[in-house]
Write a protein that holds these residues in place. Sequence first.
Motif, PDB file in Angstrom:
ATOM      1  N   GLY A 158      33.563  22.701  -7.364  1.00 21.47           N
ATOM      2  CA  GLY A 158      33.467  24.145  -7.288  1.00 21.47           C
ATOM      3  C   GLY A 158      34.694  24.859  -6.743  1.00 21.47           C
ATOM      4  O   GLY A 158      34.633  26.048  -6.455  1.00 21.47           O
ATOM      5  N   LEU A 159      35.803  24.187  -6.624  1.00 23.45           N
ATOM      6  CA  LEU A 159      37.026  24.822  -6.133  1.00 23.45           C
ATOM      7  C   LEU A 159      37.736  25.507  -7.308  1.00 23.45           C
ATOM      8  O   LEU A 159      38.534  24.893  -8.016  1.00 23.45           O
ATOM      9  CB  LEU A 159      37.938  23.797  -5.467  1.00 23.45           C
ATOM     10  N   VAL A 160      37.440  26.768  -7.515  1.00 21.55           N
ATOM     11  CA  VAL A 160      37.933  27.516  -8.660  1.00 21.55           C
ATOM     12  C   VAL A 160      39.461  27.590  -8.658  1.00 21.55           C
ATOM     13  O   VAL A 160      40.099  27.483  -9.703  1.00 21.55           O
ATOM     14  CB  VAL A 160      37.321  28.936  -8.685  1.00 21.55           C
ATOM     15  N   TRP A 161      40.076  27.756  -7.502  1.00 19.31           N
ATOM     16  CA  TRP A 161      41.529  27.869  -7.400  1.00 19.31           C
ATOM     17  C   TRP A 161      42.245  26.605  -7.878  1.00 19.31           C
ATOM     18  O   TRP A 161      43.405  26.657  -8.250  1.00 19.31           O
ATOM     19  CB  TRP A 161      41.951  28.207  -5.971  1.00 19.31           C
ATOM     20  N   ALA A 162      41.556  25.477  -7.882  1.00 15.42           N
ATOM     21  CA  ALA A 162      42.174  24.218  -8.299  1.00 15.42           C
ATOM     22  C   ALA A 162      42.546  24.219  -9.778  1.00 15.42           C
ATOM     23  O   ALA A 162      43.411  23.440 -10.204  1.00 15.42           O
ATOM     24  CB  ALA A 162      41.246  23.046  -7.998  1.00 15.42           C
ATOM     25  N   ALA A 163      41.922  25.102 -10.558  1.00 11.66           N
ATOM     26  CA  ALA A 163      42.217  25.164 -11.994  1.00 11.66           C
ATOM     27  C   ALA A 163      43.676  25.514 -12.255  1.00 11.66           C
ATOM     28  O   ALA A 163      44.225  25.176 -13.307  1.00 11.66           O
ATOM     29  CB  ALA A 163      41.296  26.161 -12.678  1.00 11.66           C
ATOM     30  N   LEU A 164      44.319  26.164 -11.293  1.00 17.84           N
ATOM     31  CA  LEU A 164      45.744  26.497 -11.453  1.00 17.84           C
ATOM     32  C   LEU A 164      46.612  25.253 -11.559  1.00 17.84           C
ATOM     33  O   LEU A 164      47.656  25.264 -12.205  1.00 17.84           O
ATOM     34  CB  LEU A 164      46.222  27.361 -10.279  1.00 17.84           C
ATOM     35  N   PHE A 165      46.172  24.169 -10.933  1.00 18.19           N
ATOM     36  CA  PHE A 165      46.951  22.938 -10.976  1.00 18.19           C
ATOM     37  C   PHE A 165      47.003  22.321 -12.371  1.00 18.19           C
ATOM     38  O   PHE A 165      47.902  21.555 -12.674  1.00 18.19           O
ATOM     39  CB  PHE A 165      46.422  21.911  -9.967  1.00 18.19           C
ATOM     40  N   ALA A 166      46.036  22.657 -13.227  1.00 16.70           N
ATOM     41  CA  ALA A 166      46.067  22.147 -14.601  1.00 16.70           C
ATOM     42  C   ALA A 166      47.289  22.688 -15.334  1.00 16.70           C
ATOM     43  O   ALA A 166      47.973  21.946 -16.050  1.00 16.70           O
ATOM     44  CB  ALA A 166      44.784  22.519 -15.336  1.00 16.70           C
ATOM     45  N   GLY A 167      47.574  23.949 -15.136  1.00 15.45           N
ATOM     46  CA  GLY A 167      48.757  24.542 -15.760  1.00 15.45           C
ATOM     47  C   GLY A 167      50.045  23.970 -15.198  1.00 15.45           C
ATOM     48  O   GLY A 167      50.991  23.682 -15.943  1.00 15.45           O
ATOM     49  N   LEU A 168      50.091  23.780 -13.888  1.00 16.53           N
ATOM     50  CA  LEU A 168      51.270  23.183 -13.273  1.00 16.53           C
ATOM     51  C   LEU A 168      51.476  21.755 -13.764  1.00 16.53           C
ATOM     52  O   LEU A 168      52.606  21.325 -14.012  1.00 16.53           O
ATOM     53  CB  LEU A 168      51.142  23.208 -11.749  1.00 16.53           C
ATOM     54  N   SER A 169      50.394  21.034 -13.906  1.00 12.74           N
ATOM     55  CA  SER A 169      50.478  19.672 -14.414  1.00 12.74           C
ATOM     56  C   SER A 169      51.034  19.657 -15.834  1.00 12.74           C
ATOM     57  O   SER A 169      51.863  18.807 -16.180  1.00 12.74           O
ATOM     58  CB  SER A 169      49.087  19.026 -14.383  1.00 12.74           C
ATOM     59  N   ALA A 170      50.592  20.598 -16.646  1.00 14.82           N
ATOM     60  CA  ALA A 170      51.093  20.679 -18.025  1.00 14.82           C
ATOM     61  C   ALA A 170      52.574  21.007 -18.056  1.00 14.82           C
ATOM     62  O   ALA A 170      53.319  20.485 -18.899  1.00 14.82           O
ATOM     63  CB  ALA A 170      50.306  21.720 -18.815  1.00 14.82           C
ATOM     64  N   LEU A 171      53.019  21.857 -17.130  1.00 11.02           N
ATOM     65  CA  LEU A 171      54.439  22.212 -17.067  1.00 11.02           C
ATOM     66  C   LEU A 171      55.316  21.011 -16.709  1.00 11.02           C
ATOM     67  O   LEU A 171      56.490  20.973 -17.069  1.00 11.02           O
ATOM     68  CB  LEU A 171      54.667  23.329 -16.050  1.00 11.02           C
ATOM     69  N   VAL A 172      54.761  20.046 -16.019  1.00  5.70           N
ATOM     70  CA  VAL A 172      55.494  18.818 -15.696  1.00  5.70           C
ATOM     71  C   VAL A 172      55.307  17.788 -16.807  1.00  5.70           C
ATOM     72  O   VAL A 172      56.251  17.119 -17.220  1.00  5.70           O
ATOM     73  CB  VAL A 172      55.029  18.247 -14.335  1.00  5.70           C
ATOM     74  N   PHE A 173      54.074  17.667 -17.301  1.00  2.78           N
ATOM     75  CA  PHE A 173      53.751  16.632 -18.280  1.00  2.78           C
ATOM     76  C   PHE A 173      54.498  16.794 -19.600  1.00  2.78           C
ATOM     77  O   PHE A 173      55.107  15.837 -20.100  1.00  2.78           O
ATOM     78  CB  PHE A 173      52.244  16.597 -18.546  1.00  2.78           C
ATOM     79  N   VAL A 174      54.457  17.971 -20.181  1.00  3.19           N
ATOM     80  CA  VAL A 174      55.012  18.165 -21.531  1.00  3.19           C
ATOM     81  C   VAL A 174      56.501  17.825 -21.613  1.00  3.19           C
ATOM     82  O   VAL A 174      56.901  17.014 -22.460  1.00  3.19           O
ATOM     83  CB  VAL A 174      54.703  19.587 -22.069  1.00  3.19           C
ATOM     84  N   PRO A 175      57.356  18.366 -20.744  1.00  4.27           N
ATOM     85  CA  PRO A 175      58.770  17.987 -20.863  1.00  4.27           C
ATOM     86  C   PRO A 175      59.048  16.527 -20.493  1.00  4.27           C
ATOM     87  O   PRO A 175      59.866  15.871 -21.141  1.00  4.27           O
ATOM     88  CB  PRO A 175      59.505  18.932 -19.909  1.00  4.27           C
ATOM     89  N   SER A 176      58.348  16.008 -19.471  1.00  2.00           N
ATOM     90  CA  SER A 176      58.610  14.615 -19.099  1.00  2.00           C
ATOM     91  C   SER A 176      58.123  13.656 -20.178  1.00  2.00           C
ATOM     92  O   SER A 176      58.784  12.656 -20.480  1.00  2.00           O
ATOM     93  CB  SER A 176      57.992  14.279 -17.743  1.00  2.00           C
ATOM     94  N   TRP A 177      57.011  13.963 -20.807  1.00  2.00           N
ATOM     95  CA  TRP A 177      56.492  13.123 -21.890  1.00  2.00           C
ATOM     96  C   TRP A 177      57.426  13.195 -23.107  1.00  2.00           C
ATOM     97  O   TRP A 177      57.734  12.184 -23.736  1.00  2.00           O
ATOM     98  CB  TRP A 177      55.084  13.566 -22.270  1.00  2.00           C
TER      99      TRP A 177
END
Length: 182
Positions: free
Chosen positions: A66-85
């Motif tokens: 139920g930690l709604v603010w944690a959803a922001l980390f999904a976007g941050l993760s994508a910003l790291v994942f896509v270029p590194s992948w």
Amino acid sequence: MTAATEPTTLLDRYRARRVRRWLIREKQIAGMLPGWRTTPRRRALVVLVIVALTVLFITGLLCAFGLVWAALFAGLSALVFVPSWTMLRIVSQVQDNAPAETLDELEFAQRETARSFGLTVTQSLTVLPMMYLIWSGALFPEADAFRTAYAGGVMVLATVLAGGCAPAMVLAWNRSDVEPEN
């Protein structure tokens, strides 16, 4: 081409087209990111991809509580994942997805072993979020969609991506440095 060597079936034509496209793509990426083609740099990219996927999974787990603010980390993760992948695929020469006709026997065996490992990773890791989705829906039908669908979906996405990325990560990690030509 003679009639005997020309592809006759749809599958043969697809394979031939895939080989042609892969060879063109191989030429395009051959000179890209030369400083990142060393073993330590490839391994750093593998670690970065793993960290990004782990953060994505933890994001789903936090959202399940139920930690709604944690959803922001999904976007941050994508910003790291896509270029590194993307960089990892380039420096490992997309060998995890190369057509069999373009690989020698050793490369083919390594690729198949890595793909088998990737399937095992996918099947093993995806069980946990799938069970969460099944049980949360059955045991807590009144739970909101954010806590069940979004959180479970993010966890499934992270595990499926981990399994899909595993072959390239294994090949990039284990590949030896290319000897410089004299």
